[in-house]
Design a protein around this motif. Structure first.
Motif, PDB file in Angstrom:
ATOM      1  N   ILE A  74       1.524   1.136  10.242  1.00 37.12           N
ATOM      2  CA  ILE A  74       1.419   2.177   9.224  1.00 37.12           C
ATOM      3  C   ILE A  74       2.613   3.117   9.374  1.00 37.12           C
ATOM      4  O   ILE A  74       2.966   3.522  10.496  1.00 37.12           O
ATOM      5  CB  ILE A  74       0.107   2.979   9.367  1.00 37.12           C
ATOM      6  N   ASN A  75       3.222   3.479   8.241  1.00 35.25           N
ATOM      7  CA  ASN A  75       4.380   4.371   8.233  1.00 35.25           C
ATOM      8  C   ASN A  75       4.072   5.592   7.376  1.00 35.25           C
ATOM      9  O   ASN A  75       3.580   5.447   6.239  1.00 35.25           O
ATOM     10  CB  ASN A  75       5.609   3.654   7.668  1.00 35.25           C
ATOM     11  N   GLU A  76       4.378   6.775   7.887  1.00 33.35           N
ATOM     12  CA  GLU A  76       4.112   8.006   7.158  1.00 33.35           C
ATOM     13  C   GLU A  76       5.296   8.957   7.298  1.00 33.35           C
ATOM     14  O   GLU A  76       5.930   9.034   8.356  1.00 33.35           O
ATOM     15  CB  GLU A  76       2.831   8.677   7.667  1.00 33.35           C
ATOM     16  N   ARG A  77       5.545   9.698   6.225  1.00 33.17           N
ATOM     17  CA  ARG A  77       6.688  10.630   6.199  1.00 33.17           C
ATOM     18  C   ARG A  77       6.345  11.834   5.346  1.00 33.17           C
ATOM     19  O   ARG A  77       5.822  11.688   4.238  1.00 33.17           O
ATOM     20  CB  ARG A  77       7.917   9.921   5.633  1.00 33.17           C
ATOM     21  N   LYS A  78       6.670  13.013   5.850  1.00 28.26           N
ATOM     22  CA  LYS A  78       6.559  14.254   5.090  1.00 28.26           C
ATOM     23  C   LYS A  78       7.923  14.922   5.099  1.00 28.26           C
ATOM     24  O   LYS A  78       8.598  14.964   6.142  1.00 28.26           O
ATOM     25  CB  LYS A  78       5.499  15.180   5.689  1.00 28.26           C
ATOM     26  N   HIS A  79       8.321  15.466   3.941  1.00 29.62           N
ATOM     27  CA  HIS A  79       9.696  15.943   3.823  1.00 29.62           C
ATOM     28  C   HIS A  79       9.763  17.170   2.926  1.00 29.62           C
ATOM     29  O   HIS A  79       9.093  17.240   1.888  1.00 29.62           O
ATOM     30  CB  HIS A  79      10.580  14.833   3.241  1.00 29.62           C
ATOM     31  N   ILE A  80      10.599  18.141   3.315  1.00 30.06           N
ATOM     32  CA  ILE A  80      10.853  19.347   2.523  1.00 30.06           C
ATOM     33  C   ILE A  80      12.361  19.501   2.338  1.00 30.06           C
ATOM     34  O   ILE A  80      13.137  19.358   3.290  1.00 30.06           O
ATOM     35  CB  ILE A  80      10.288  20.605   3.226  1.00 30.06           C
ATOM     36  N   ASP A  81      12.777  19.799   1.106  1.00 27.33           N
ATOM     37  CA  ASP A  81      14.151  20.187   0.805  1.00 27.33           C
ATOM     38  C   ASP A  81      14.131  21.583   0.198  1.00 27.33           C
ATOM     39  O   ASP A  81      13.251  21.906  -0.620  1.00 27.33           O
ATOM     40  CB  ASP A  81      14.811  19.234  -0.201  1.00 27.33           C
ATOM     41  N   PHE A  82      15.107  22.396   0.575  1.00 23.06           N
ATOM     42  CA  PHE A  82      15.241  23.730  -0.007  1.00 23.06           C
ATOM     43  C   PHE A  82      16.714  23.988  -0.274  1.00 23.06           C
ATOM     44  O   PHE A  82      17.571  23.740   0.584  1.00 23.06           O
ATOM     45  CB  PHE A  82      14.703  24.798   0.950  1.00 23.06           C
ATOM     46  N   GLY A  83      17.010  24.474  -1.475  1.00 22.94           N
ATOM     47  CA  GLY A  83      18.391  24.799  -1.820  1.00 22.94           C
ATOM     48  C   GLY A  83      18.470  26.136  -2.528  1.00 22.94           C
ATOM     49  O   GLY A  83      17.570  26.517  -3.267  1.00 22.94           O
TER      50      GLY A  83
ATOM     51  N   ASN B 211       0.820  -1.210   0.000  1.00 23.61           N
ATOM     52  CA  ASN B 211       0.000   0.000   0.000  1.00 23.61           C
ATOM     53  C   ASN B 211       0.858   1.265   0.000  1.00 23.61           C
ATOM     54  O   ASN B 211       0.520   2.280   0.612  1.00 23.61           O
ATOM     55  CB  ASN B 211      -0.939   0.015   1.214  1.00 23.61           C
ATOM     56  N   LEU B 212       1.979   1.198  -0.701  1.00 23.79           N
ATOM     57  CA  LEU B 212       2.871   2.350  -0.797  1.00 23.79           C
ATOM     58  C   LEU B 212       2.287   3.394  -1.736  1.00 23.79           C
ATOM     59  O   LEU B 212       1.873   3.083  -2.855  1.00 23.79           O
ATOM     60  CB  LEU B 212       4.241   1.913  -1.325  1.00 23.79           C
ATOM     61  N   SER B 213       2.262   4.629  -1.295  1.00 22.31           N
ATOM     62  CA  SER B 213       1.946   5.752  -2.171  1.00 22.31           C
ATOM     63  C   SER B 213       2.884   6.895  -1.826  1.00 22.31           C
ATOM     64  O   SER B 213       3.174   7.140  -0.645  1.00 22.31           O
ATOM     65  CB  SER B 213       0.491   6.189  -2.023  1.00 22.31           C
ATOM     66  N   ARG B 214       3.354   7.580  -2.843  1.00 23.75           N
ATOM     67  CA  ARG B 214       4.320   8.664  -2.623  1.00 23.75           C
ATOM     68  C   ARG B 214       4.131   9.729  -3.684  1.00 23.75           C
ATOM     69  O   ARG B 214       4.002   9.414  -4.876  1.00 23.75           O
ATOM     70  CB  ARG B 214       5.759   8.139  -2.663  1.00 23.75           C
TER      71      ARG B 214
ATOM     72  N   PHE C  31       8.808  19.098  -2.038  1.00 19.37           N
ATOM     73  CA  PHE C  31       7.999  18.498  -0.975  1.00 19.37           C
ATOM     74  C   PHE C  31       7.632  17.083  -1.389  1.00 19.37           C
ATOM     75  O   PHE C  31       7.337  16.817  -2.563  1.00 19.37           O
ATOM     76  CB  PHE C  31       6.717  19.296  -0.743  1.00 19.37           C
ATOM     77  N   SER C  32       7.673  16.172  -0.430  1.00 23.03           N
ATOM     78  CA  SER C  32       7.235  14.798  -0.692  1.00 23.03           C
ATOM     79  C   SER C  32       6.389  14.298   0.457  1.00 23.03           C
ATOM     80  O   SER C  32       6.556  14.725   1.611  1.00 23.03           O
ATOM     81  CB  SER C  32       8.429  13.863  -0.918  1.00 23.03           C
ATOM     82  N   ASN C  33       5.480  13.381   0.141  1.00 23.04           N
ATOM     83  CA  ASN C  33       4.619  12.744   1.139  1.00 23.04           C
ATOM     84  C   ASN C  33       4.603  11.249   0.848  1.00 23.04           C
ATOM     85  O   ASN C  33       4.370  10.828  -0.291  1.00 23.04           O
ATOM     86  CB  ASN C  33       3.205  13.305   1.072  1.00 23.04           C
ATOM     87  N   THR C  34       4.874  10.427   1.862  1.00 25.52           N
ATOM     88  CA  THR C  34       4.959   8.973   1.686  1.00 25.52           C
ATOM     89  C   THR C  34       4.094   8.273   2.709  1.00 25.52           C
ATOM     90  O   THR C  34       4.064   8.659   3.888  1.00 25.52           O
ATOM     91  CB  THR C  34       6.419   8.483   1.830  1.00 25.52           C
ATOM     92  N   HIS C  35       3.405   7.230   2.251  1.00 21.68           N
ATOM     93  CA  HIS C  35       2.558   6.408   3.119  1.00 21.68           C
ATOM     94  C   HIS C  35       2.784   4.949   2.737  1.00 21.68           C
ATOM     95  O   HIS C  35       2.840   4.604   1.554  1.00 21.68           O
ATOM     96  CB  HIS C  35       1.087   6.773   2.920  1.00 21.68           C
ATOM     97  N   ALA C  36       2.938   4.092   3.727  1.00 22.70           N
ATOM     98  CA  ALA C  36       3.097   2.658   3.459  1.00 22.70           C
ATOM     99  C   ALA C  36       2.750   1.890   4.724  1.00 22.70           C
ATOM    100  O   ALA C  36       2.782   2.425   5.837  1.00 22.70           O
ATOM    101  CB  ALA C  36       4.527   2.335   3.018  1.00 22.70           C
ATOM    102  N   ARG C  37       2.446   0.604   4.549  1.00 22.57           N
ATOM    103  CA  ARG C  37       2.251  -0.259   5.716  1.00 22.57           C
ATOM    104  C   ARG C  37       3.435  -1.211   5.836  1.00 22.57           C
ATOM    105  O   ARG C  37       4.206  -1.396   4.893  1.00 22.57           O
ATOM    106  CB  ARG C  37       0.945  -1.041   5.605  1.00 22.57           C
ATOM    107  N   SER C  38       3.594  -1.783   7.002  1.00 24.03           N
ATOM    108  CA  SER C  38       4.696  -2.714   7.234  1.00 24.03           C
ATOM    109  C   SER C  38       4.568  -3.921   6.311  1.00 24.03           C
ATOM    110  O   SER C  38       3.458  -4.393   6.041  1.00 24.03           O
ATOM    111  CB  SER C  38       4.709  -3.169   8.697  1.00 24.03           C
ATOM    112  N   TRP C  39       5.704  -4.432   5.846  1.00 26.17           N
ATOM    113  CA  TRP C  39       5.655  -5.563   4.905  1.00 26.17           C
ATOM    114  C   TRP C  39       5.321  -6.871   5.610  1.00 26.17           C
ATOM    115  O   TRP C  39       4.884  -7.825   4.990  1.00 26.17           O
ATOM    116  CB  TRP C  39       6.961  -5.684   4.134  1.00 26.17           C
TER     117      TRP C  39
END
Length: 779
Positions: free
Chosen positions: A268-277, A231-234, A255-263
């Motif tokens: 449930i695993n969730e991550r939000k991330h920002i990079d700026f350069g 159920n990975l979506s990114r 910006f990225s958003n990731t969602h997945a469940r344990s294999w």
């Protein structure tokens, strides 16, 4: 314009005592005359001084983007001028980007953007380097959120400098918190070397450095969407500003958003991330860069199986991971990691005169959050038994510092660099206990209505002052390159808890000498010798109460001898290495994603790395690599759990497989592309006593995709499928940490079963077959 390449080299010293090794290295460095380590990013760059042509100026700025020029002379251009560079990035690549042509006077192993762009966007830097000869990478999940571990030449990632843009990211598992893969331009591993000007305190196992994206001169960006197994979506998007007016400034935001469940099991695993350069260029070659990232993640901490649990799963299919039942102590919401992280790197390069330059590189990382684990059951205020949760709560993990250096061209042959590094790190943590929430799950440890006690408060940290000097000398029409340097580290470590306070001052002399010689345009030899160390981090000390002495620094004497060859069809790199390590520090896994260090004496590691890659022929680009490692434990070790001396002297060193091999093949035809890779790791010991082992294993991956023709503002529409573990192998890929012997005991969980005592090490297991589909484009 053709690109001339100079390569590196290392000496294999005889087996002397450690003091003799160190003295020999120091004398060699002195003989070269204040030589100092190789400068990782020095490059000579020419820029145009007048605005004769926008193309000329853009070309000059682009070349400066990937170099740190030591001096730039102004060149006046007359009329319209077009610059053509005959040596492209792809000309330096082999094996579809799985290998790059290197020139440094020491072993360097690099994967490039060509290969990175074929991998799944959830790939971390660890996933990208899995097929390099000197590393064995283990990852616990398929979504890239839980990081992983590295073994390299008998050492681990905790002995390495794991870096992004030349700044430490901590351990390998933290890389996923620092940068998204779309913003990684390349990942390099220098398994036996660390430049003297790098701000690192753990480089006994070398350096892994990821280079971040540099903003484009044109407005645009890219986006991708991935969906896959578990159920990975990114979703990911990056916007490049392009040049902002005539300011010379350009930047990007992603910006990225990731969602997945344990294999396996629930979670449930969730991550939000920002990079700026951002980057600013000046016409004399000066530049300033800024990279900032923010990461917020909530994920389920996996349960890692004992040998018995793994064998039960392999033979019966009965898993060991988290339970889906809220009343169970092993309920997945009782095993949570909540973390927020900020990372900042801001290097500035200033050209003062033709011969003199100044570099300043400040940095900051700051993290805050908590990890939870089941802690048994207790009677609540109503007298009912209720599950309790134990926490590792990080009130603030802060690392701040800077390096400052002056570079000077002594003459046409010698470039001298000397500088200063300051670093201050501190971890402020506690270990509270709370009741689980009525519906199950771990509350925040800050919620007083569930709290049982606040737990012990502990603050640990260190302050480092370091001086370094290095010289790069070129002779015989630049065929002979000599890098020599010396770094002296002065450290003050402290640890304060409920029981008291302790401190320790230490020093580390770190000499380096490397020499390379270009026999001709295709052949190069190199030799390198250096001393590197590992100091226990603030997190290491945080797991040792003040009644336990702060561990002594680990010290390594390393030598390397290498040969490189390349022609229009292929490139090859062979290196021999020898390590002698004293006060070897290894780490025991404690659960909650944390480790405690202990010392096991001395080790010796000897072996060779070989890698070869073909340039593209009829669309095919092959790659292969192998490492042979003979690593031995040179000391008997006292086991405090059994209260006996382990007769470990002469046994195979822990987590040091004797053979690793890789094969990869890339194929491209018009818009179609594919890449397949196979990795083999031989049998290895997973206990200091040598009485517990895991067999060799094979892992694999496959990528297939197609680049469609651009249309409208969609410049590079691409679809790709990424597969891992195609054969569905059930294999242990590495130990979670070190144990004294197979008799070590600990509390383990298995699904909805009650907690019980398990013995020996626990393991990472290759996740089951997974597939990720990605649609992406630049615009």
């Amino acid at each position: 314009m053709s690109l001339r390449i100079i390569a590196p080299s290392r000496p294999v010293l005889s087996r002397l005592t450690y003091r003799q090794h160190l003295a020999t290295l120091s004398c060699l460095v002195s003989a070269v005359g204040f030589c100092a380590s190789l400068s990782t990013a020095q490059a000579q760059t020419a820029t145009a001084a007048k605005k004769s042509s926008q193309l000329t100026r853009a070309s000059a700025i682009s070349s400066a983007a990937h170099a740190r020029p030591r001096s730039i002379k102004a060149v006046e251009a007359h009329g319209t001028e077009e610059v053509s560079v005959g040596s492209t990035r792809r000309r330096r690549n082999g094996g579809g980007g799985m290998m790059r042509l290197e020139t440094a006077p020491h072993a360097v192993q690099t994967v490039t953007k060509e290969y990175i762009d074929m991998r799944s966007p959830v790939s971390t830097a660890l996933d990208l380097v899995k097929n390099l000869p000197s590393v064995n990478v283990t990852t616990p999940d398929t979504s890239g959120m839980q990081g992983g571990q590295v073994q390299t030449r008998g050492l681990t990632d905790r002995d390495m400098a794991i870096m992004v843009d030349g700044i430490s990211a901590g351990q390998a598992k933290y890389l996923a918190e620092i940068i998204d893969s779309e913003n990684v331009d390349e990942v390099s591993v220098t398994p036996g070397s660390a430049a003297r000007d790098l701000p690192v305190m753990s480089a006994a196992g070398g350096v892994m450095n990821s280079k971040s994206h540099i903003a484009s001169h044109k407005f645009g960006g890219m986006t991708d969407f991935s969906y896959g197994t578990n159920n990975l979506s990114r979703e990911f998007i990056r916007l490049d500003s392009g040049d902002i007016g005539n300011s010379g400034i350009r930047g990007y935001f992603s910006f990225s958003n990731t969602h997945a469940r344990s294999w396996m099991g629930s979670g449930i695993n969730e991550r939000k991330h920002i990079d700026f350069g951002a980057r600013k260029d000046w016409e004399n070659g000066s530049n300033a860069n800024l990279f900032i990232s923010w990461n917020s993640a909530d994920w389920t901490i996996d349960n890692y199986p004992t040998e018995d649990q793994f064998m039960l799963y392999k033979h019966t299919g009965q898993g060991w991971d988290r339970s889906s039942h809220p009343g169970n102590a092993n309920y997945w919401k009782n095993n949570a990691d909540h973390w927020n992280q900020i990372f900042l790197s801001a290097p500035i390069h200033t050209v003062i005169t033709d011969k003199l330059s100044f570099d300043l590189h400040p940095y900051l990382t700051y993290g805050q959050g908590w990890s939870a684990k089941p802690n048994g059951a207790e009677a609540n205020s109503a007298g009912d038994m209720q599950n309790t949760i134990g926490y590792f709560q990080e009130h603030g993990d802060r690392v701040v510092g800077a390096t400052a250096s002056l570079g000077y061209d002594i003459d046409k042959h010698n470039h001298l660099t000397f500088g200063y590094w300051y670093n201050n790190s501190q971890s402020d943590r506690s270990y509270p206990t709370s009741f689980a929430m009525p519906a199950g799950g771990a509350p925040s440890p800050n919620w007083s209505q569930y709290r049982i006690d606040k737990g012990d408060r502990q603050v640990a940290g260190y302050e480092i002052h370091s001086l370094f000097i290095q010289d790069t000398a070129k002779y015989l029409h630049d065929k002979l390159l000599i890098n020599g340097g010396f770094k002296f580290v002065m450290s003050n470590a402290w640890n304060k808890d409920y029981y008291g306070r302790q401190g320790r001052n230490s020093t580390a002399p770190l000499p380096q000498l490397s020499i390379s010689y270009n026999i001709n345009d295709q052949n190069q030899i190199y030799v390198n010798a250096e001393g590197d160390y590992r100091q226990p981090t603030e997190n290491d000390m945080g797991w040792l109460y003040t009644d336990v002495p702060i561990l002594k620094n680990q010290y390594s004497i390393k030598e390397e001898l290498g040969y490189r060859y390349h022609n229009r069809y292929m490139m090859m790199d062979l290196s021999f290495f020898n390590y002698n390590v004293t006060n070897r520090v290894v780490d025991q896994y404690l659960g909650m994603n944390n480790y405690r260090p202990f010392s096991i004496g001395s080790q010796t590691m000897r072996g060779l790395d070989f890698m070869i890659a073909g340039r593209e022929i009829h669309g095919f680009s092959p790659y292969a690599s192998v490492e042979y490692l003979h690593a031995t434990q040179d000391s008997n070790v006292f086991d405090p759990y059994q209260n006996i001396m382990l007769h470990s002297k002469g046994t195979q060193a822990i987590m040091a497989p004797r053979v690793m091999a890789n094969f990869g093949l890339t194929y491209k035809y018009k818009g179609f592309f594919a890449n397949g890779s196979v990795h083999y790791t031989g049998p290895q010991s997973v206990s200091v006593a040598g009485d517990q082992r895991i067999p060799g294993y094979v892992t694999n991956s496959l990528t297939v995709g197609y680049h469609f023709k651009p249309f409208g503002f969609v410049k590079s529409p691409t679809f790709r499928l990424n597969f891992t573990n195609l054969t569905g192998s059930i294999v242990r890929t590495g130990a979670m940490g070190a144990v004294y012997s197979k008799h070590d005991a600990g509390t383990v969980y298995s699904g909805s079963s009650a907690a019980y005592t398990g013995y020996g090490n626990t393991f990472m297991v290759e996740p089951r077959f997974s597939m990720t589909g990605t649609i992406s484009t630049s615009f």
